[in-house]
Design a protein around this motif. Structure first.
Motif, PDB file in Angstrom:
ATOM      1  N   ILE A   1       0.856  -1.192   0.000  1.00 19.25           N
ATOM      2  CA  ILE A   1       0.000   0.000   0.000  1.00 19.25           C
ATOM      3  C   ILE A   1       0.887   1.235   0.000  1.00 19.25           C
ATOM      4  O   ILE A   1       1.930   1.283   0.675  1.00 19.25           O
ATOM      5  N   GLU A   2       0.432   2.247  -0.707  1.00 18.30           N
ATOM      6  CA  GLU A   2       1.159   3.506  -0.799  1.00 18.30           C
ATOM      7  C   GLU A   2       0.292   4.628  -0.231  1.00 18.30           C
ATOM      8  O   GLU A   2      -0.922   4.628  -0.388  1.00 18.30           O
ATOM      9  N   GLY A   3       0.909   5.575   0.473  1.00 19.91           N
ATOM     10  CA  GLY A   3       0.204   6.753   0.945  1.00 19.91           C
ATOM     11  C   GLY A   3      -0.168   6.755   2.405  1.00 19.91           C
ATOM     12  O   GLY A   3      -0.779   7.723   2.876  1.00 19.91           O
ATOM     13  N   LEU A   4       0.175   5.719   3.155  1.00 11.60           N
ATOM     14  CA  LEU A   4      -0.141   5.656   4.592  1.00 11.60           C
ATOM     15  C   LEU A   4       1.143   5.895   5.386  1.00 11.60           C
ATOM     16  O   LEU A   4       1.822   4.964   5.801  1.00 11.60           O
TER      17      LEU A   4
ATOM     18  N   ILE B   1       3.160  -1.069  12.780  1.00 12.76           N
ATOM     19  CA  ILE B   1       3.194  -2.527  12.732  1.00 12.76           C
ATOM     20  C   ILE B   1       2.024  -3.084  13.538  1.00 12.76           C
ATOM     21  O   ILE B   1       1.688  -2.589  14.613  1.00 12.76           O
ATOM     22  N   ASP B   2       1.382  -4.122  13.010  1.00  9.09           N
ATOM     23  CA  ASP B   2       0.242  -4.800  13.617  1.00  9.09           C
ATOM     24  C   ASP B   2      -1.046  -3.987  13.542  1.00  9.09           C
ATOM     25  O   ASP B   2      -2.042  -4.355  14.178  1.00  9.09           O
TER      26      ASP B   2
ATOM     27  N   THR C   1       8.250   0.121   4.792  1.00  8.72           N
ATOM     28  CA  THR C   1       9.439   0.623   4.115  1.00  8.72           C
ATOM     29  C   THR C   1       9.323   2.138   3.989  1.00  8.72           C
ATOM     30  O   THR C   1       8.406   2.758   4.527  1.00  8.72           O
ATOM     31  N   GLU C   2      10.246   2.718   3.259  1.00  7.99           N
ATOM     32  CA  GLU C   2      10.257   4.179   3.147  1.00  7.99           C
ATOM     33  C   GLU C   2       9.027   4.702   2.421  1.00  7.99           C
ATOM     34  O   GLU C   2       8.492   5.763   2.773  1.00  7.99           O
TER      35      GLU C   2
ATOM     36  N   LEU D   1       7.092 -11.827   1.420  1.00  5.04           N
ATOM     37  CA  LEU D   1       7.429 -10.428   1.702  1.00  5.04           C
ATOM     38  C   LEU D   1       8.886 -10.102   1.385  1.00  5.04           C
ATOM     39  O   LEU D   1       9.371  -9.019   1.729  1.00  5.04           O
ATOM     40  N   LYS D   2       9.574 -11.071   0.766  1.00  4.98           N
ATOM     41  CA  LYS D   2      10.960 -10.881   0.324  1.00  4.98           C
ATOM     42  C   LYS D   2      11.920 -10.666   1.496  1.00  4.98           C
ATOM     43  O   LYS D   2      12.894  -9.920   1.381  1.00  4.98           O
ATOM     44  N   ARG D   3      11.663 -11.344   2.609  1.00  2.00           N
ATOM     45  CA  ARG D   3      12.575 -11.260   3.745  1.00  2.00           C
ATOM     46  C   ARG D   3      13.665 -12.314   3.614  1.00  2.00           C
ATOM     47  O   ARG D   3      13.441 -13.399   3.081  1.00  2.00           O
TER      48      ARG D   3
END
Length: 583
Positions: A75-78, A83-84, A104-105, A314-316
Motif C-alpha cells: 500500500i502507498e500513501g499511509l 506494525i500490527d 518501508t520508506e 514479503l521478500k525477507r
C-alpha cells in the motif's frame, strides 16, 4: 407571533458590562433584569436549535493498493501506519481487512486476512489506527471460530464480549507468581512422572500418528468439573479432523467449557499465523478474571511453516531451513503469555500445551529445539511404544518437567520416583530378554516389574484418575505386590480395583487422606493401602480377585524357617534338577 433571532438581538444591550467576581449563592441564581433574561432566552434558543451531538469531521488517512498477489498487499500513501495495525481495503464485495507486517520508506507491507481475490490494484485503503482484537468471554464457549473471531460452526453470530488484543505483551516479572498448583490431567504417567502445573508451558512432541491430538482431547475431557476453561487452536488442520474433534468433545460433555480456534489447511497463511495469538488472547480473558485456562496449540510446526511462507512472499531474507531470522521470537512472545499471576493481579493462570511434530523421532529438528528451549519441559510420544500397544505412548524416560515434584502430593512424588527409576532400569535390561543368554533372577524380576509398570501406565480414553487413585495403582507395582501376577491379569486388576475403590469410597477416607497428606515414605502409607487391598479381596468375587487373593496371601503368609537334621536329608536323585531357563 414567534420571535426570530433578529428580534432577540434587538432586545439585547450590546454594551459590555464590567467583569465582576461571581458571588457564591445557594441554589440557582435568579434572573433579575432584562439583560439577563434576554441572554438566558437566547442561550436556550441556541441550545434547542443545535444538534444533540457535536458534529465534527472525521479525518482518516487513505492510501492506495499498488501490489496484490499471493495474499501480500503493498500500500502507498499511509505514512502514519504502524506494525500490527489493521487496515480496511474497499472492494466491490465489501471491506477486506489487512494486517500490517512491514513498513518501508514508501510502502506499507501487509497480508490479507481472508480471501484476497477481491482486492485489486488501485483500491482505496483506510487506516483504522487500531490493532486486531477478538471477542472473549463465555460467549465463545462451545463455539468454533476463525482467528479473527468469525463463527465457523453455523450456530449463528458470536455473543459480543470483552474485546481482547490479539498481540498483547506478556505479563512482567513483577506480575507473576511461582507455580504451586498441579494441573491434574487424569493420566497416571503424566501426573506422576511428568507433572504439569497451572501456568506452566509443557511441549508435546512426537511423530505424526502417535496420538498427540487424542491425548489433548482426553486431557480436555478429564478437566470437566475442575473450573478450567480450555482453548484448542487448530493450525493448518483438516476440517474433517476438527469436526471429529468437536464431536468427540461433545460426546463427553467437554464442549461446554471449550473454545476451538480453527485455521484450516485451505486458509491463507495469514490466518494460520494469527490463530495461536487469537487463542492466547481468549485465554488471557480468563486469566485477567482470576480464573484458570488451558490453551493447546496444534501444532506450532505448521505455524512456523505458515510464517515462513509469509516471510518469503514479503521478500525477507531466509535463514536456517529457509525460516526467517525472527522465528524464535515468533514463538517466545507467544508462549511467554502463559503465566501464573500474583494475587495482586487477579491470581489467574494460563497453562500452555504447545505441540510439535517430529520426523522419524528426530527431536533435534530446528523448530522442535527452539520450543524445547522456550518451554518448561516436554512430553515425548514414542512410535515404538504406540505400536507395542501402550497408550498414551508417553516415553517417560525421554520426557521431562522442569517444574518437578514441588506441585505434587509428597506420597505421589515418592512413588513416582520409585516407578521412574524401576522403569529406567527396565529400559536398560529389557534387551536381555530376547537374547539367547542366561539372566539372573534379579534381572528377570526387573524386567517383569517394568512390564507391569508399563501396563499400569496404559490408560484408555475416558478413564480419569484422581491423585489418591494414582497413589493406589503405583503402590501395587512399586512394592512388588503384583510381581507374581501375569501382565494380562494386571490389566484387569487395575480396572476392577479402581471401580471397587470408587463404589466403596466412603470406607476409604483414611487412605485418601493419607495419600494426599504430607506422608513421604512407603512404610507410612502401607497400612492404609493394605486396608484397601484387603477390603477389595474380601468384597469382590471375580476370578481376577480370587487369583490375586491367592497370590497375595501366599506372598504375605508367615514363612517358617526350620533346619532339618543332617541325617534326615535325602540325597537328590539324578535327573531331578531342572536345567536353567533360557532367555
Amino acid at each position: 407571533m414567534n420571535k426570530g433571532i433578529g428580534d432577540f438581538l434587538d432586545d439585547i444591550d450590546m454594551s459590555v458590562p464590567e467583569k465582576k467576581e461571581p458571588k457564591k449563592e445557594e441554589g440557582r441564581r435568579k434572573d433579575t433584569g432584562g439583560e439577563r433574561g434576554a441572554d438566558s432566552t437566547l442561550t436556550n434558543f441556541l441550545e434547542d436549535s443545535l444538534p444533540d451531538k457535536e458534529m465534527a469531521p472525521e479525518i482518516v488517512e487513505v492510501g492506495e493498493v499498488v501490489y496484490i498477489g499471493d495474499g501480500v498487499c503493498k500500500i502507498e500513501g499511509l505514512s502514519n501506519a504502524r506494525i500490527d495495525d489493521v487496515l480496511k481495503v474497499e472492494t466491490g464485495a465489501g471491506d477486506v481487512l489487512v494486517l500490517v507486517l512491514g513498513i518501508t520508506e514508501n510502502l506499507v507491507e501487509s497480508v490479507v486476512l481472508g480471501d484476497y481475490y477481491g482486492v485489486k490494484k488501485g483500491n482505496l485503503v483506510i487506516s483504522t489506527r487500531k490493532t486486531l482484537k477478538i471477542s472473549g468471554g463465555d460467549g465463545v464457549l462451545g463455539r468454533v471460530i476463525s482467528p479473527i473471531g468469525k463463527p465457523l460452526d453455523g450456530l449463528g453470530p458470536i455473543k459480543s464480549g470483552k474485546q481482547m488484543v490479539v498481540e498483547r505483551p506478556a505479563p512482567g516479572v513483577y506480575m507473576r507468581s511461582p507455580i504451586v498448583d498441579q494441573l491434574e490431567t487424569g493420566f497416571l504417567v503424566i501426573d506422576s512422572i511428568i507433572p504439569v502445573g497451572k501456568g506452566q508451558r509443557e511441549l508435546v512432541v512426537g511423530d505424526r500418528k502417535t496420538g498427540k491430538t487424542r491425548l489433548m482431547a482426553d486431557i480436555i475431557c478429564n478437566l470437566k468439573g475442575k473450573d478450567i476453561h480450555c482453548i484448542y487452536v487448530a493450525i493448518g488442520s483438516q476440517k474433517a479432523k476438527v469436526k471429529s474433534f468437536v464431536q468427540y468433545l461433545n460426546k463427553y460433555g467437554a464442549l461446554e467449557y471449550t473454545t476451538i480456534v480453527m485455521g484450516s489447511s485451505d486458509d491463507p497463511p495469514s490466518l494460520n499465523y494469527l490463530a495461536p495469538y487469537a487463542g492466547a488472547a481468549l485465554s488471557e480473558y480468563y486469566m485477567d478474571s482470576g480464573k484458570n485456562a488451558l490453551v493447546i496449540y496444534d501444532d506450532l510446526s505448521k505455524h512456523a511453516k505458515a510464517y515462513r511462507q509469509m516471510s518469503l512472499l514479503l521478500k525477507r531474507s531466509p535463514g536456517r531451513d529457509a525460516y526467517p531470522g525472527d522465528i524464535f521470537f515468533l514463538h517466545s512472545r507467544l508462549l511467554e503469555r502463559s503465566a501464573k499471576l500474583h494475587s495482586k493481579y487477579s491470581g489467574g493462570s494460563v497453562t500452555a500445551l504447545p505441540m510439535s511434530e517430529t520426523q522419524n523421532g528426530d527431536i533435534s529438528e530446528y523448530i522442535c529445539t527452539n520450543l524445547m528451549s522456550i518451554t518448561d519441559g516436554h512430553i515425548y510420544l514414542d512410535t515404538q511404544m504406540m505400536h507395542g500397544g501402550t497408550l498414551p505412548a508417553v516415553n517417560s524416560g525421554a520426557s521431562v518437567s522442569r517444574i518437578g515434584g514441588s506441585i505434587q502430593p509428597p506420597m505421589l512424588r515418592k512413588l513416582a520416583e520409585l516407578a521412574a527409576s524401576q522403569l529406567a532400569r527396565y529400559n536398560e535390561v529389557k534387551s536381555y530378554e530376547i537374547m539367547n543368554t542366561e539372566i539372573s533372577e534379579e534381572t528377570e524380576r526387573e524386567i517383569g516389574r517394568g512390564k507391569r509398570i508399563l501396563e499400569i501406565f496404559t490408560q484408555l480414553s475416558g478413564v480419569n484418575l484422581s491423585s489418591d487413585e494414582e497413589v493406589l495403582l503405583l503402590y501395587l507395582v512399586v512394592t512388588g505386590i503384583v510381581d507374581k501376577i501375569d501382565v494380562e491379569v494386571v490389566a484387569k486388576l487395575k480396572v476392577e480395583m479402581i471401580e471397587f475403590y470408587r463404589k466403596d469410597s466412603e470406607n476409604h477416607d483414611k487412605f485418601r487422606g493419607a495419600s494426599l497428606s504430607m506422608i513421604k515414605s512407603v512404610e507410612e502409607i502401607k497400612p492404609f493401602a493394605d486396608a484397601v487391598i484387603g477390603s477389595y479381596l474380601s468384597k469382590t468375587d471375580s476370578d481376577t480377585a480370587k487369583y490375586f487373593k491367592y497370590i497375595y496371601e501366599k506372598e504375605n503368609a508367615p514363612k517358617e524357617v526350620a533346619v532339618k537334621p543332617q541325617e534326615e536329608l535325602k540325597p537328590v536323585q539324578a535327573g531331578t534338577v531342572e536345567a536353567p531357563k533360557q532367555g
